[in-house]
Scaffold this motif. Structure first.
Motif, PDB file in Angstrom:
ATOM      1  N   PRO A   1      -3.522  -8.128  12.311  1.00  0.00           N
ATOM      2  CA  PRO A   1      -2.397  -8.333  11.387  1.00  0.00           C
ATOM      3  C   PRO A   1      -2.251  -9.799  11.024  1.00  0.00           C
ATOM      4  N   PHE A   2      -1.548 -10.049   9.954  1.00  0.00           N
ATOM      5  CA  PHE A   2      -1.252 -11.426   9.591  1.00  0.00           C
ATOM      6  C   PHE A   2       0.238 -11.562   9.335  1.00  0.00           C
TER       7      PHE A   2
ATOM      8  N   THR B   1      -8.474  -2.336   9.037  1.00  0.00           N
ATOM      9  CA  THR B   1      -8.185  -3.553   9.776  1.00  0.00           C
ATOM     10  C   THR B   1      -7.564  -4.603   8.867  1.00  0.00           C
ATOM     11  N   CYS B   2      -6.345  -4.358   8.476  1.00  0.00           N
ATOM     12  CA  CYS B   2      -5.552  -5.343   7.757  1.00  0.00           C
ATOM     13  C   CYS B   2      -4.148  -4.802   7.604  1.00  0.00           C
ATOM     14  N   CYS B   3      -3.211  -5.613   7.783  1.00  0.00           N
ATOM     15  CA  CYS B   3      -1.829  -5.238   7.517  1.00  0.00           C
ATOM     16  C   CYS B   3      -0.987  -6.504   7.510  1.00  0.00           C
ATOM     17  N   ALA B   4       0.212  -6.391   6.991  1.00  0.00           N
ATOM     18  CA  ALA B   4       1.099  -7.557   6.897  1.00  0.00           C
ATOM     19  C   ALA B   4       2.334  -7.323   7.720  1.00  0.00           C
ATOM     20  N   ILE B   5       2.779  -8.333   8.404  1.00  0.00           N
ATOM     21  CA  ILE B   5       4.010  -8.270   9.166  1.00  0.00           C
ATOM     22  C   ILE B   5       4.862  -9.446   8.714  1.00  0.00           C
ATOM     23  N   SER B   6       6.102  -9.172   8.439  1.00  0.00           N
ATOM     24  CA  SER B   6       6.990 -10.224   7.980  1.00  0.00           C
ATOM     25  C   SER B   6       7.454 -11.095   9.133  1.00  0.00           C
TER      26      SER B   6
ATOM     27  N   SER C   1       9.996  -9.955   1.406  1.00  0.00           N
ATOM     28  CA  SER C   1       9.553  -9.721   0.027  1.00  0.00           C
ATOM     29  C   SER C   1       8.055  -9.998  -0.110  1.00  0.00           C
ATOM     30  N   ALA C   2       7.539 -10.955   0.660  1.00  0.00           N
ATOM     31  CA  ALA C   2       6.098 -11.229   0.629  1.00  0.00           C
ATOM     32  C   ALA C   2       5.317 -10.031   1.163  1.00  0.00           C
ATOM     33  N   VAL C   3       5.857  -9.370   2.191  1.00  0.00           N
ATOM     34  CA  VAL C   3       5.214  -8.163   2.726  1.00  0.00           C
ATOM     35  C   VAL C   3       5.144  -7.098   1.642  1.00  0.00           C
ATOM     36  N   VAL C   4       6.265  -6.850   0.976  1.00  0.00           N
ATOM     37  CA  VAL C   4       6.321  -5.831  -0.078  1.00  0.00           C
ATOM     38  C   VAL C   4       5.335  -6.170  -1.190  1.00  0.00           C
ATOM     39  N   ASN C   5       5.276  -7.428  -1.590  1.00  0.00           N
ATOM     40  CA  ASN C   5       4.342  -7.826  -2.648  1.00  0.00           C
ATOM     41  C   ASN C   5       2.893  -7.625  -2.233  1.00  0.00           C
TER      42      ASN C   5
ATOM     43  N   GLY D   1       2.971  -2.669   5.826  1.00  0.00           N
ATOM     44  CA  GLY D   1       3.721  -3.865   6.184  1.00  0.00           C
ATOM     45  C   GLY D   1       5.023  -3.479   6.845  1.00  0.00           C
ATOM     46  N   LEU D   2       5.482  -4.323   7.724  1.00  0.00           N
ATOM     47  CA  LEU D   2       6.762  -4.099   8.383  1.00  0.00           C
ATOM     48  C   LEU D   2       7.817  -4.935   7.665  1.00  0.00           C
ATOM     49  N   THR D   3       8.813  -4.273   7.119  1.00  0.00           N
ATOM     50  CA  THR D   3       9.849  -4.940   6.341  1.00  0.00           C
ATOM     51  C   THR D   3      11.115  -4.114   6.429  1.00  0.00           C
ATOM     52  N   ASP D   4      12.077  -4.393   5.593  1.00  0.00           N
ATOM     53  CA  ASP D   4      13.307  -3.613   5.618  1.00  0.00           C
ATOM     54  C   ASP D   4      13.564  -2.950   4.269  1.00  0.00           C
ATOM     55  N   SER D   5      14.537  -2.042   4.283  1.00  0.00           N
ATOM     56  CA  SER D   5      14.719  -1.148   3.143  1.00  0.00           C
ATOM     57  C   SER D   5      15.161  -1.847   1.862  1.00  0.00           C
ATOM     58  N   ASP D   6      15.946  -2.912   1.954  1.00  0.00           N
ATOM     59  CA  ASP D   6      16.381  -3.546   0.703  1.00  0.00           C
ATOM     60  C   ASP D   6      15.218  -4.210  -0.019  1.00  0.00           C
TER      61      ASP D   6
END
Length: 143
Positions: free
Chosen positions: A24-25, A132-137, A31-35, A45-50
């Motif tokens: 992970p990175f 093998t890739c994912c984003a974590i905020s 918002s960067a995760v969502v993008n 990506g791990l983020t929140d609902s808003d």
């Protein structure tokens, strides 16, 4: 820490090691995760609902997912009062104002809160098939 408490030490460590094996990175905000996910640069990506809702309003192909055996953690916007604070009456007045239904509706309408939004049906995810890739905020600390 909520997952560690829910699952227990052993399962938590297994999950962390499995996540780490996917390389992970960290990015500097939700918002960067969502993008990243919306542009296809990350599969999950791990983020929140808003932030998911904001990405959807911008036309990004993103959705919240049910994490399987992870309990749904609804963490609404929060206000806290500090013990021994100055301006106690004003702080209490502000907290009461923020909890009013009309104020909550205005926050939701301004996309500053999802407190009144109920989650949509979940999507099943086969976590073992995620590449093998994912984003974590990594949220920036606000000063």
């Amino acid at each position: 820490m909520a997952l560690r408490q829910y699952w227990g030490e052993k399962k938590w460590e297994q999950w962390c090691r499995a996540l780490q094996s996917k390389k992970p990175f960290l990015v500097d905000g939700n918002s960067a995760v969502v993008n990243l996910v919306g542009r296809g640069e990350a599969w999950v990506g791990l983020t929140d609902s808003d932030d998911i809702a904001a990405g959807q309003r911008e036309g990004l192909p993103v959705a919240g997912l049910d994490l399987g055996d992870v309990p749904q953690m609804l963490i609404p916007n929060t206000v806290a009062l500090v013990i021994g604070r100055r301006h106690s009456a004003e702080a209490t007045s502000l907290a009461n104002f923020l909890r009013e239904g009309a104020t909550m509706r205005r926050l939701v309408d301004a996309h500053a809160s999802t407190a009144l939004i109920r989650p949509k049906p979940s999507v099943d995810v086969s976590w073992s098939t995620i590449p093998t890739c994912c984003a974590i905020s990594k949220r920036r600390q606000k000063r």
